[in-house]
Design a protein around this motif. Sequence first.
Motif, PDB file in Angstrom:
ATOM      1  N   GLY A 108     -48.865 -78.724  12.422  1.00 22.38           N
ATOM      2  CA  GLY A 108     -48.205 -77.442  12.543  1.00 22.38           C
ATOM      3  C   GLY A 108     -47.667 -76.911  11.231  1.00 22.38           C
ATOM      4  N   ASP A 109     -46.864 -75.873  11.328  1.00 21.03           N
ATOM      5  CA  ASP A 109     -46.336 -75.176  10.151  1.00 21.03           C
ATOM      6  C   ASP A 109     -44.826 -75.020  10.258  1.00 21.03           C
ATOM      7  OD1 ASP A 109     -48.963 -74.484   8.917  1.00 21.03           O
ATOM      8  OD2 ASP A 109     -49.195 -73.314  10.764  1.00 21.03           O
ATOM      9  N   TRP A 110     -44.181 -74.992   9.095  1.00 11.14           N
ATOM     10  CA  TRP A 110     -42.750 -74.724   9.045  1.00 11.14           C
ATOM     11  C   TRP A 110     -42.500 -73.240   9.284  1.00 11.14           C
ATOM     12  CZ3 TRP A 110     -39.444 -78.559   9.249  1.00 11.14           C
ATOM     13  CH2 TRP A 110     -39.813 -79.814   8.762  1.00 11.14           C
ATOM     14  N   GLY A 111     -41.527 -72.953  10.111  1.00  6.74           N
ATOM     15  CA  GLY A 111     -41.122 -71.576  10.344  1.00  6.74           C
ATOM     16  C   GLY A 111     -40.061 -71.150   9.344  1.00  6.74           C
ATOM     17  N   THR A 112     -39.443 -70.033   9.605  1.00  4.88           N
ATOM     18  CA  THR A 112     -38.383 -69.532   8.739  1.00  4.88           C
ATOM     19  C   THR A 112     -37.067 -70.244   9.054  1.00  4.88           C
ATOM     20  OG1 THR A 112     -37.917 -67.757  10.317  1.00  4.88           O
ATOM     21  CG2 THR A 112     -39.463 -67.284   8.529  1.00  4.88           C
ATOM     22  N   TRP A 113     -36.124 -70.113   8.121  1.00  3.49           N
ATOM     23  CA  TRP A 113     -34.809 -70.720   8.322  1.00  3.49           C
ATOM     24  C   TRP A 113     -34.039 -69.975   9.413  1.00  3.49           C
ATOM     25  CZ3 TRP A 113     -33.031 -75.186   6.533  1.00  3.49           C
ATOM     26  CH2 TRP A 113     -33.656 -75.755   5.416  1.00  3.49           C
ATOM     27  N   SER A 114     -33.232 -70.724  10.133  1.00  2.00           N
ATOM     28  CA  SER A 114     -32.267 -70.106  11.033  1.00  2.00           C
ATOM     29  C   SER A 114     -31.193 -69.411  10.196  1.00  2.00           C
ATOM     30  CB  SER A 114     -31.601 -71.179  11.911  1.00  2.00           C
ATOM     31  OG  SER A 114     -30.722 -71.992  11.118  1.00  2.00           O
ATOM     32  N   GLU A 115     -30.341 -68.667  10.836  1.00  2.00           N
ATOM     33  CA  GLU A 115     -29.142 -68.176  10.160  1.00  2.00           C
ATOM     34  C   GLU A 115     -28.318 -69.375   9.695  1.00  2.00           C
ATOM     35  OE1 GLU A 115     -28.229 -65.015   9.484  1.00  2.00           O
ATOM     36  OE2 GLU A 115     -30.119 -64.292  10.339  1.00  2.00           O
ATOM     37  N   ARG A 116     -27.446 -69.140   8.727  1.00  2.19           N
ATOM     38  CA  ARG A 116     -26.551 -70.199   8.244  1.00  2.19           C
ATOM     39  C   ARG A 116     -25.223 -70.134   9.005  1.00  2.19           C
ATOM     40  NH1 ARG A 116     -26.239 -73.106   3.343  1.00  2.19           N
ATOM     41  NH2 ARG A 116     -24.115 -73.713   2.750  1.00  2.19           N
ATOM     42  N   CYS A 117     -24.663 -71.290   9.296  1.00  6.76           N
ATOM     43  CA  CYS A 117     -23.391 -71.333  10.003  1.00  6.76           C
ATOM     44  C   CYS A 117     -22.337 -70.518   9.273  1.00  6.76           C
ATOM     45  CB  CYS A 117     -22.892 -72.774  10.126  1.00  6.76           C
ATOM     46  SG  CYS A 117     -23.599 -73.678  11.505  1.00  6.76           S
ATOM     47  N   GLU A 118     -21.649 -69.661  10.000  1.00  5.41           N
ATOM     48  CA  GLU A 118     -20.523 -68.936   9.440  1.00  5.41           C
ATOM     49  C   GLU A 118     -19.247 -69.784   9.501  1.00  5.41           C
ATOM     50  OE1 GLU A 118     -20.249 -65.274  11.502  1.00  5.41           O
ATOM     51  OE2 GLU A 118     -22.147 -64.490  10.742  1.00  5.41           O
ATOM     52  N   GLY A 119     -19.213 -70.719  10.427  1.00  6.93           N
ATOM     53  CA  GLY A 119     -18.060 -71.595  10.556  1.00  6.93           C
ATOM     54  C   GLY A 119     -18.190 -72.801   9.639  1.00  6.93           C
ATOM     55  N   LYS A 120     -17.534 -73.899  10.025  1.00  9.29           N
ATOM     56  CA  LYS A 120     -17.517 -75.099   9.189  1.00  9.29           C
ATOM     57  C   LYS A 120     -18.869 -75.805   9.199  1.00  9.29           C
ATOM     58  CE  LYS A 120     -13.736 -77.098   8.604  1.00  9.29           C
ATOM     59  NZ  LYS A 120     -12.443 -77.817   8.728  1.00  9.29           N
ATOM     60  N   GLY A 121     -19.549 -75.818  10.345  1.00  7.96           N
ATOM     61  CA  GLY A 121     -20.842 -76.492  10.414  1.00  7.96           C
ATOM     62  C   GLY A 121     -21.365 -76.561  11.829  1.00  7.96           C
ATOM     63  N   ILE A 122     -22.556 -77.131  11.971  1.00 16.87           N
ATOM     64  CA  ILE A 122     -23.174 -77.300  13.286  1.00 16.87           C
ATOM     65  C   ILE A 122     -22.344 -78.289  14.103  1.00 16.87           C
ATOM     66  CG2 ILE A 122     -25.189 -78.293  14.450  1.00 16.87           C
ATOM     67  CD1 ILE A 122     -26.934 -77.024  12.254  1.00 16.87           C
ATOM     68  N   CYS A 123     -22.141 -77.955  15.376  1.00 14.15           N
ATOM     69  CA  CYS A 123     -21.283 -78.780  16.229  1.00 14.15           C
ATOM     70  C   CYS A 123     -21.905 -79.065  17.589  1.00 14.15           C
ATOM     71  CB  CYS A 123     -19.932 -78.093  16.416  1.00 14.15           C
ATOM     72  SG  CYS A 123     -20.081 -76.435  17.127  1.00 14.15           S
ATOM     73  N   GLY A 124     -23.168 -78.707  17.801  1.00 13.31           N
ATOM     74  CA  GLY A 124     -23.813 -78.969  19.084  1.00 13.31           C
ATOM     75  C   GLY A 124     -25.245 -78.468  19.093  1.00 13.31           C
ATOM     76  N   LEU A 125     -25.946 -78.767  20.188  1.00 11.85           N
ATOM     77  CA  LEU A 125     -27.352 -78.380  20.299  1.00 11.85           C
ATOM     78  C   LEU A 125     -27.777 -78.275  21.751  1.00 11.85           C
ATOM     79  CD1 LEU A 125     -29.716 -81.433  19.517  1.00 11.85           C
ATOM     80  CD2 LEU A 125     -27.379 -81.634  20.391  1.00 11.85           C
ATOM     81  N   LYS A 126     -28.928 -77.638  21.932  1.00 16.50           N
ATOM     82  CA  LYS A 126     -29.593 -77.553  23.228  1.00 16.50           C
ATOM     83  C   LYS A 126     -31.088 -77.593  22.967  1.00 16.50           C
ATOM     84  CE  LYS A 126     -29.365 -73.597  25.517  1.00 16.50           C
ATOM     85  NZ  LYS A 126     -28.848 -72.532  26.412  1.00 16.50           N
ATOM     86  N   THR A 127     -31.834 -78.420  23.698  1.00 17.98           N
ATOM     87  CA  THR A 127     -33.270 -78.581  23.456  1.00 17.98           C
ATOM     88  C   THR A 127     -34.103 -78.086  24.640  1.00 17.98           C
ATOM     89  OG1 THR A 127     -33.084 -80.875  24.232  1.00 17.98           O
ATOM     90  CG2 THR A 127     -33.091 -80.516  21.844  1.00 17.98           C
ATOM     91  N   ARG A 128     -35.321 -77.668  24.306  1.00 18.16           N
ATOM     92  CA  ARG A 128     -36.280 -77.255  25.321  1.00 18.16           C
ATOM     93  C   ARG A 128     -37.354 -78.331  25.421  1.00 18.16           C
ATOM     94  NH1 ARG A 128     -38.818 -71.199  25.927  1.00 18.16           N
ATOM     95  NH2 ARG A 128     -39.712 -71.508  28.005  1.00 18.16           N
ATOM     96  N   ILE A 129     -37.441 -78.958  26.595  1.00 18.13           N
ATOM     97  CA  ILE A 129     -38.324 -80.113  26.792  1.00 18.13           C
ATOM     98  C   ILE A 129     -39.300 -79.857  27.931  1.00 18.13           C
ATOM     99  CG2 ILE A 129     -38.432 -82.568  27.384  1.00 18.13           C
ATOM    100  CD1 ILE A 129     -37.113 -82.205  24.737  1.00 18.13           C
TER     101      ILE A 129
END
Length: 203
Positions: free
Chosen positions: A161-182
């Motif tokens: 596959g191929d790399w996509g574009t970057w997500s937005e950058r966190c405006e807060g302190k940092g990433i604190c959670g996730l949700k996945t599609r399976i």
Amino acid sequence: MHHFMMFSLLVITGLQGSVESAGIRSERSIDRDYRSELTVPNGGSWGSWGRREMCPVGTYAAGFSLKVEDPINGDDTALNGIRLHCIQSSSHSHRSYSSVQSDVGSWGRWTDIKWCPSGFLASFQLRVESYQGNNDDTAANNILFRCSRGSFLKGGGTNWGDWGTWSERCEGKGICGLKTRIEVPQGAGDDTALNDVRMYCCD
């Protein structure tokens, strides 16, 4: 006597279950408030979204590990899971951390943890294989994170596959959670496992 012993066993078993459940709840904060949601446009479309899983309050993701199925001579699924490792905002040590994950695919093994040298995970890219027609589909294959202080962490996924574009950058302190599609196992059909992921940012 027999009935009393059976009742005692049920009470003990029930208490153990409650303690374990309470422990799990204390290790993550499903309803923790977040500032923003990070997405990428190239995620796969198969499967269903799992529930949002959040780092404990006061902690942020400084590292991650992946569940990856190595290439096989058959139905490859590549990336199956993403796990975030969260530390206190005031900590500079990775010795004490909590781990959170959303839904995870059925195949592969977990890689070693990769840590930001300093700071927290702040944005990401996803490597995704597009639809392959009658050939084997794998959907998401790898992930790349940028840390809040500029370092990059590339996952140990596969190279399709191929790399996509970057997500937005966190405006807060940092990433604190996730949700996945399976995508769940398809039986005789083509399995893809993890297709997409969303990350959450906290102040």
